[in-house]
Each structure stands twice: as structure tokens, then as C-alpha cells.
Enzyme design. Structure first.
Site, mmCIF file in Angstrom:
data_model
loop_
_atom_site.group_PDB
_atom_site.id
_atom_site.type_symbol
_atom_site.label_atom_id
_atom_site.label_comp_id
_atom_site.label_asym_id
_atom_site.label_seq_id
_atom_site.Cartn_x
_atom_site.Cartn_y
_atom_site.Cartn_z
ATOM 1 N N GLU A 1 0.607 -0.853 0.000
ATOM 2 C CA GLU A 1 0.021 0.069 -0.172
ATOM 3 C C GLU A 1 1.386 0.831 -0.136
ATOM 4 O O GLU A 1 0.821 2.120 -0.675
ATOM 5 C CB GLU A 1 -1.335 -0.243 1.338
ATOM 6 C CG GLU A 1 -1.845 0.581 1.582
ATOM 7 C CD GLU A 1 -2.934 0.523 2.111
ATOM 8 O OE1 GLU A 1 -4.015 -0.061 2.041
ATOM 9 O OE2 GLU A 1 -3.278 1.242 2.543
ATOM 10 N N ASP A 2 1.726 1.177 0.710
ATOM 11 C CA ASP A 2 2.496 2.353 0.669
ATOM 12 C C ASP A 2 3.833 2.361 0.377
ATOM 13 O O ASP A 2 4.650 3.969 0.435
ATOM 14 C CB ASP A 2 2.800 2.546 2.348
ATOM 15 C CG ASP A 2 1.680 2.669 2.952
ATOM 16 O OD1 ASP A 2 0.726 3.633 2.368
ATOM 17 O OD2 ASP A 2 1.182 3.168 4.442
#
Ligand code: ZN
Length: 182
Positions: free
Chosen positions: A64-65
Site C-alpha cells: 500500500e505504501d
């Protein structure tokens, strides 16, 4: 892969991928603090017995990051870990509000281990709201965040009572802190 090698590799990999990232709390803790907390909660929950799940705890925000891909996780670690991380990853092509709504909708349909991972993640996030509240967040936003965390957690119950208790404790501590009683 030997468990200790797997876990130290996961820690080193996550620390490297999240280099320079910080938590959004006023203390701006290094991001890896959150990953260590989630992995430690999971390790206690499974009494060290599910190394893939603990490794997924360390790696849970890489898709996600960071620039990490599913293939990379599957190649460097294994497909079980890649699948676990994928299960707790939001679809970043969607607007933020929709992603938050879908977390509530999807929570009950996750596999049991992904539910444990998500619950540990939410526990760490609520603890963060108390220990290091995001400076720019007015009270109302903090209250909404705790309420949303509870809504997601509601769909994660029934798998691990101890993790649920950790979450409930964190949510109650957040309630007290936000009510100005701490
Ligand atoms: Zn997280």
C-alpha cells in the site's frame, strides 16, 4: 526458510522499503515502529507459532505504501505471505472515503489470519491516537477515526479473543483520552 531468517529478512526488507516514512502522529515516529508493534502483537497471539503471519505483520503496508509488488513479496518470501499482505491492502485507485467504507464491508469476508493481522493493525493505530495524536486533527476527526476503527474491527471478530481484547483496550483508552479523562 528458517523462521528466524524469515523474520529478520522481513524486518530488514520492511525497514528498507519504508525508509524515510513516518507515522502521522505528533511525535512522527519512524514507520517501522508501527510494523514492529503489529508483528509483536501477532507473535504474542500465535505464541510465535506462525512465522508467515508474523512476517506478514512486518510487511503489511509494503504494497500500500511503498513500491513493493506482489511478485516481489512472493519471490523474496513466499506466496502465503504475499497473499496475506494483499488481503490487508486497500485499492489505492479508489478515493479515500470509499476505501474506508470498503474496509468495513470487506472485513467479515477475510481469511482468519488476515482478520488477525487487520485487528493487530487497528489496535496499533488506535494506540497511536492516544500516544501520539496527529497534530492537525480536531477532536471530531479523532472521534470519527476511533468509531471507524470499531466498525472495521466488528467484522474481524470471532477468530482470536486475545487480539480482540487488545483492540477493545486500545479503543477504550482512546475514548478516555478523547473525553479528556486521561
Ligand atoms: Zn498498518
Amino acid at each position: 526458510m528458517h523462521d528466524i531468517l524469515l523474520l529478520t529478512r522481513a524486518f530488514a526488507f520492511a525497514a528498507d522499503k519504508h525508509t524515510g516514512q513516518r507515522r502521522k502522529g505528533e511525535n512522527a515516529e519512524p514507520y517501522v515502529n508501527h510494523l514492529a508493534e503489529v508483528a509483536h502483537l501477532l507473535s504474542q497471539a500465535v505464541t510465535g507459532g506462525d512465522a508467515n503471519l508474523i512476517a506478514a505483520g512486518l510487511l503489511h503496508d509494503t504494497l500500500e505504501d511503498t513500491e513493493t509488488t506482489w511478485d516481489e513479496l512472493a519471490r523474496v518470501f513466499n506466496e502465503d505471505i504475499a497473499a496475506l499482505v494483499h488481503e490487508v491492502t486497500d485499492d489505492k485507485t479508489l478515493p479515500k472515503l470509499e476505501r474506508k467504507r470498503l474496509q468495513i464491508v470487506h472485513a467479515p469476508h477475510k481469511t482468519p489470519r488476515a482478520k488477525m493481522l487487520k485487528l493487530a493493525d487497528k489496535t496499533s493505530n488506535l494506540r497511536g491516537i492516544v500516544a501520539s495524536p496527529p497534530a492537525g486533527w480536531p477532536l471530531q476527526r479523532r472521534l470519527e477515526y476511533v468509531a471507524w476503527g470499531r466498525d472495521v474491527a466488528a467484522g474481524l471478530r470471532g477468530v482470536h479473543a486475545w487480539l480482540e481484547a487488545q483492540f477493545d483496550e486500545a479503543a477504550e483508552a482512546a475514548d478516555r483520552a478523547l473525553a479528556g479523562r486521561d
